[in-house]
Design an enzyme around this catalytic site. Structure first.
Site, PDB file in Angstrom:
ATOM      1  N   HIS A  13     -29.842  17.467   2.362  1.00 41.70           N
ATOM      2  CA  HIS A  13     -29.630  18.910   2.141  1.00 41.70           C
ATOM      3  C   HIS A  13     -28.346  19.332   2.844  1.00 41.70           C
ATOM      4  O   HIS A  13     -28.312  19.450   4.063  1.00 41.70           O
ATOM      5  CB  HIS A  13     -30.797  19.724   2.703  1.00 41.70           C
ATOM      6  CG  HIS A  13     -30.652  21.200   2.491  1.00 41.70           C
ATOM      7  ND1 HIS A  13     -31.669  21.968   1.968  1.00 41.70           N
ATOM      8  CD2 HIS A  13     -29.638  22.066   2.714  1.00 41.70           C
ATOM      9  CE1 HIS A  13     -31.279  23.235   1.892  1.00 41.70           C
ATOM     10  NE2 HIS A  13     -30.039  23.311   2.342  1.00 41.70           N
ATOM     11  N   LEU A  16     -21.583  22.048   0.742  1.00 40.88           N
ATOM     12  CA  LEU A  16     -20.195  21.594   0.828  1.00 40.88           C
ATOM     13  C   LEU A  16     -19.196  22.679   0.434  1.00 40.88           C
ATOM     14  O   LEU A  16     -17.996  22.488   0.591  1.00 40.88           O
ATOM     15  CB  LEU A  16     -19.993  20.358  -0.055  1.00 40.88           C
ATOM     16  CG  LEU A  16     -20.743  19.097   0.394  1.00 40.88           C
ATOM     17  CD1 LEU A  16     -20.485  17.949  -0.585  1.00 40.88           C
ATOM     18  CD2 LEU A  16     -20.348  18.693   1.812  1.00 40.88           C
ATOM     19  N   HIS A 174     -35.657  22.418   4.958  1.00 44.51           N
ATOM     20  CA  HIS A 174     -35.357  22.987   6.277  1.00 44.51           C
ATOM     21  C   HIS A 174     -36.549  23.732   6.879  1.00 44.51           C
ATOM     22  O   HIS A 174     -36.470  24.920   7.169  1.00 44.51           O
ATOM     23  CB  HIS A 174     -34.103  23.874   6.237  1.00 44.51           C
ATOM     24  CG  HIS A 174     -34.015  24.814   5.062  1.00 44.51           C
ATOM     25  ND1 HIS A 174     -35.026  25.685   4.701  1.00 44.51           N
ATOM     26  CD2 HIS A 174     -33.011  25.040   4.181  1.00 44.51           C
ATOM     27  CE1 HIS A 174     -34.650  26.384   3.655  1.00 44.51           C
ATOM     28  NE2 HIS A 174     -33.428  26.010   3.324  1.00 44.51           N
ATOM     29  N   ASP A 247     -28.827  20.868   6.335  1.00 40.59           N
ATOM     30  CA  ASP A 247     -28.562  22.254   5.933  1.00 40.59           C
ATOM     31  C   ASP A 247     -27.285  22.760   6.601  1.00 40.59           C
ATOM     32  O   ASP A 247     -27.161  23.936   6.945  1.00 40.59           O
ATOM     33  CB  ASP A 247     -29.738  23.180   6.256  1.00 40.59           C
ATOM     34  CG  ASP A 247     -29.612  24.546   5.572  1.00 40.59           C
ATOM     35  OD1 ASP A 247     -28.868  24.645   4.586  1.00 40.59           O
ATOM     36  OD2 ASP A 247     -30.255  25.510   6.034  1.00 40.59           O
ATOM     37  N   HIS A 251     -19.407  28.726   7.452  1.00 39.13           N
ATOM     38  CA  HIS A 251     -18.816  30.033   7.165  1.00 39.13           C
ATOM     39  C   HIS A 251     -17.607  30.196   8.077  1.00 39.13           C
ATOM     40  O   HIS A 251     -17.610  29.703   9.213  1.00 39.13           O
ATOM     41  CB  HIS A 251     -19.797  31.169   7.436  1.00 39.13           C
ATOM     42  CG  HIS A 251     -20.958  31.216   6.499  1.00 39.13           C
ATOM     43  ND1 HIS A 251     -20.869  31.712   5.218  1.00 39.13           N
ATOM     44  CD2 HIS A 251     -22.251  30.816   6.658  1.00 39.13           C
ATOM     45  CE1 HIS A 251     -22.053  31.636   4.628  1.00 39.13           C
ATOM     46  NE2 HIS A 251     -22.908  31.091   5.480  1.00 39.13           N
TER      47      HIS A 251
END
Length: 343
Positions: A13, A16, A174, A247, A251
């Site tokens: 998980h 990208l 997750h 996960d 950002h």
């Protein structure tokens, strides 16, 4: 010096992103991961086979020379996903799963599913052709406390899906609660879960006590220590139902350090090293290889990787930021030490 050699791990998980950021995210994850399940919540999302396959090509174009990294693609389920689209995706050979994002549950989930009954025909097709169903397990009802949204999803929604589609392979992604651990443990062998490194290493005190630390803010949100301990126990239990899924979700620094910051933590820079710390913390380094390298491919019915990597118990300092396209991302453990490194 302590060393551990394990079969090359995979990440089941990861986010990208796309565009200019892709070069940097692929660089980080391909250093030692053999494969990764790539999330489809782009803008616009990968809602059909063609979009997912062109995204695959863009990722492959960024894989560094000498790396055998292989992205495994995922279809983004919407209210309109058809059984024919599921069959087409499966036939591509590169799309191995489809993902449920309840509309509004997380980053770029606005195109997600508004009513589960809308995707029942797609789920029937997935069960028929053997495509995995990946689930972001949180309700989106604003009246439900954010710390309870995973538990309520399991009780009200996931339990019904599992009952209605007993042959469908489902990954609850997750997971963050003891409730999720217990549900997956007690469910049939067709139900499994991924666990992130940051949910093994941290709890909500790390994010909220003594000041707000926005780089720990992710969805599902970090829970209390008792849930963290349940996750550690599950990961280190040796159960085949739990496996590695970072996960990792980058950002830009200014999008995290903001009045209304984005959800997502970046761990691809040191994923297996962070997991090694977590397993060492519960004296379970001998269970790391199965969690990181065996359980995922076994559940997906894919071959395990044939080569190995070696981890060395040697501290190193994480940079304050890493490049992310034309900006920077602040990674987990920025400016601090990690106890393990890949040789």
């Amino acid at each position: 010096m302590t060393t551990i050699t394990i079969t090359r791990p995979d990440d089941w998980h990861i986010h990208l992103r796309d565009g200019a950021q892709l070069k940097d995210t692929v660089r980080d994850i391909s250093r030692y991961m053999g494969r990764a399940i790539v999330m489809p919540n782009l803008v616009p999302p990968a809602i059909d086979t063609e979009t997912a396959l062109t995204y695959y090509d863009r990722i492959k174009a960024q894989v560094p020379a000498g790396s055998q990294f292989e992205p495994l693609m995922v279809l983004y389920l919407t209210d309109k996903t058809s059984p024919d689209e599921i069959r087409k995706a499966k036939a591509s050979g590169k799309i191995v799963a489809a993902k449920l994002y309840p509309a509004g549950a997380t980053t770029n989930s606005d195109s997600g599913v508004t009513d589960l009954k809308n995707i029942y025909p797609a789920l029937e097709a997935m069960q028929e052709v053997g495509m995995l169903f990946l689930v972001h397990g949180e309700v989106t009802d604003s009246s439900i406390d954010i710390f309870d949204r995973e538990r309520v999803f399991i009780e009200n929604i996931l339990s019904k899906i599992v009952a209605d589609f007993p042959e469908l392979k489902i990954v609850l992604e997750h997971i963050t609660t003891k409730d999720a651990v217990d549900f997956v443990t007690q469910a049939s062998d067709n139900v499994a879960a991924t666990i992130t490194a940051h949910h093994l290493l941290y709890n909500r005190n790390h994010m909220l006590a003594g000041g707000i630390r926005p780089h720990f803010y992710c969805l599902p949100i970090l829970k209390r220590n008792t849930h963290q301990q349940a996750l550690l126990a599950a990961a280190a239990s040796g159960s085949k139902k739990f496996f590695l899924g970072t996960d990792s979700a980058p950002h830009a620094k200014d999008k995290k350090e903001a009045a209304c910051g984005c959800a997502g933590s970046y761990t691809a820079h040191a994923a297996i090293e962070l997991y090694a710390e977590a397993f060492e913390s519960v004296n379970a380094l001998d269970k790391l290889e199965a969690f990181a390298s065996f359980n995922g491919p076994d559940f997906y019915n894919l071959p395990r990787n044939a080569d190995t990597i070696t981890l060395v118990k040697k501290s190193w300092d994480v940079p304050a930021t890493y490049p992310l396209g034309d900006t920077n991302v602040v990674p987990i453990r920025a400016g601090e030490a990690i106890d393990w490194q890949v040789e």
